[in-house]
Design a protein around this motif. Structure first.
Motif, mmCIF file in Angstrom:
data_model
loop_
_atom_site.group_PDB
_atom_site.id
_atom_site.type_symbol
_atom_site.label_atom_id
_atom_site.label_comp_id
_atom_site.label_asym_id
_atom_site.label_seq_id
_atom_site.Cartn_x
_atom_site.Cartn_y
_atom_site.Cartn_z
ATOM 1 N N VAL A 54 0.823 -1.212 0.000
ATOM 2 C CA VAL A 54 0.000 0.000 0.000
ATOM 3 C C VAL A 54 0.853 1.255 0.000
ATOM 4 C CG1 VAL A 54 -1.773 1.268 1.272
ATOM 5 C CG2 VAL A 54 -1.848 -1.224 1.184
ATOM 6 N N ASP A 55 1.858 1.302 0.864
ATOM 7 C CA ASP A 55 2.784 2.438 0.852
ATOM 8 C C ASP A 55 4.150 1.994 1.343
ATOM 9 O OD1 ASP A 55 2.964 2.744 3.714
ATOM 10 O OD2 ASP A 55 1.150 3.947 3.690
ATOM 11 N N MET A 61 7.342 -0.691 5.039
ATOM 12 C CA MET A 61 6.199 -0.688 4.128
ATOM 13 C C MET A 61 4.948 -1.116 4.860
ATOM 14 S SD MET A 61 6.723 -4.172 1.872
ATOM 15 C CE MET A 61 8.456 -3.979 1.578
ATOM 16 N N LYS A 62 3.816 -0.782 4.274
ATOM 17 C CA LYS A 62 2.534 -1.260 4.772
ATOM 18 C C LYS A 62 1.926 -2.127 3.680
ATOM 19 C CE LYS A 62 -1.009 1.593 5.138
ATOM 20 N NZ LYS A 62 -1.960 2.594 5.656
ATOM 21 N N ILE A 63 1.477 -3.322 4.069
ATOM 22 C CA ILE A 63 0.858 -4.221 3.105
ATOM 23 C C ILE A 63 -0.587 -4.475 3.507
ATOM 24 C CG2 ILE A 63 3.025 -5.335 2.453
ATOM 25 C CD1 ILE A 63 2.147 -7.723 4.225
ATOM 26 N N ARG A 64 -1.386 -4.886 2.534
ATOM 27 C CA ARG A 64 -2.788 -5.238 2.777
ATOM 28 C C ARG A 64 -3.036 -6.641 2.237
ATOM 29 N NH1 ARG A 64 -5.793 -1.014 0.467
ATOM 30 N NH2 ARG A 64 -5.397 0.089 2.382
ATOM 31 N N GLU A 87 13.505 -9.104 2.928
ATOM 32 C CA GLU A 87 13.342 -9.702 4.247
ATOM 33 C C GLU A 87 12.756 -8.623 5.154
ATOM 34 O OE1 GLU A 87 16.609 -12.315 5.548
ATOM 35 O OE2 GLU A 87 17.531 -11.768 3.621
ATOM 36 N N ALA A 88 11.731 -8.988 5.936
ATOM 37 C CA ALA A 88 11.029 -7.985 6.733
ATOM 38 C C ALA A 88 10.619 -8.538 8.091
ATOM 39 C CB ALA A 88 9.802 -7.491 5.974
ATOM 40 N N GLU A 102 11.727 -3.106 6.860
ATOM 41 C CA GLU A 102 12.511 -3.779 5.823
ATOM 42 C C GLU A 102 13.909 -4.114 6.303
ATOM 43 O OE1 GLU A 102 12.582 -2.144 1.894
ATOM 44 O OE2 GLU A 102 10.512 -1.445 2.060
ATOM 45 N N GLY A 103 14.379 -5.263 5.819
ATOM 46 C CA GLY A 103 15.749 -5.693 6.081
ATOM 47 C C GLY A 103 16.484 -5.813 4.757
#
Length: 129
Positions: A54-55, A61-64, A87-88, A102-103
């Motif tokens: 998403v952003d 980051m933001k995921i949906r 990798e997160a 984030e990695g």
């Protein structure tokens, strides 16, 4: 005698309607977020799930997801368009949205380290070339 539309001491029976206040949450991030609409996959042991980025910010980051699920603490996000494995670490989760820190980041084109073999296979199944 008071007016019929007024209560005791000449005050109105009802308080005047207030307009909702337009309040914004204070921004707690040090870095700006950029809107994104990237197709991605979440890969973890026994997990392969489609999602949407998403952003993004420089560090996260933001995921949906399609539905609210509990994810393991560490996942690999496969950005299908960029052919990248990220990798997160899961930082927060609220319903179908998840915030990630984030990695390491690696390309999925060509040879990949063995720890990213599942991510590369998922990217190939999603149409990566």
């Amino acid at each position: 005698m008071p007016d019929p539309g007024q209560g005791r001491a000449g005050r109105p029976d009802r308080a005047p309607a207030r307009e909702p206040a337009l309040t914004q949450q204070p921004e707690r991030r040090f870095e700006p977020r950029r809107p994104s609409h990237s197709r991605a996959l979440i890969v973890a042991p026994a997990v392969e799930l489609a999602c949407l980025i998403v952003d993004r910010s420089p560090r996260g980051m933001k995921i949906r997801m399609d539905r609210a699920l509990s994810l393991p603490a560490r996942v690999i996000i496969v950005d299908v368009e960029q052919a990248a494995a990220i990798e997160a670490e899961v930082v927060w989760s609220k319903g179908t949205e998840v915030g990630l820190k984030e990695g390491a980041r690696a390309s999925l084109r060509g040879l990949v380290p063995s720890r990213l073999a599942a991510a590369r296979a998922a990217w190939m199944r999603a149409g990566g070339r």
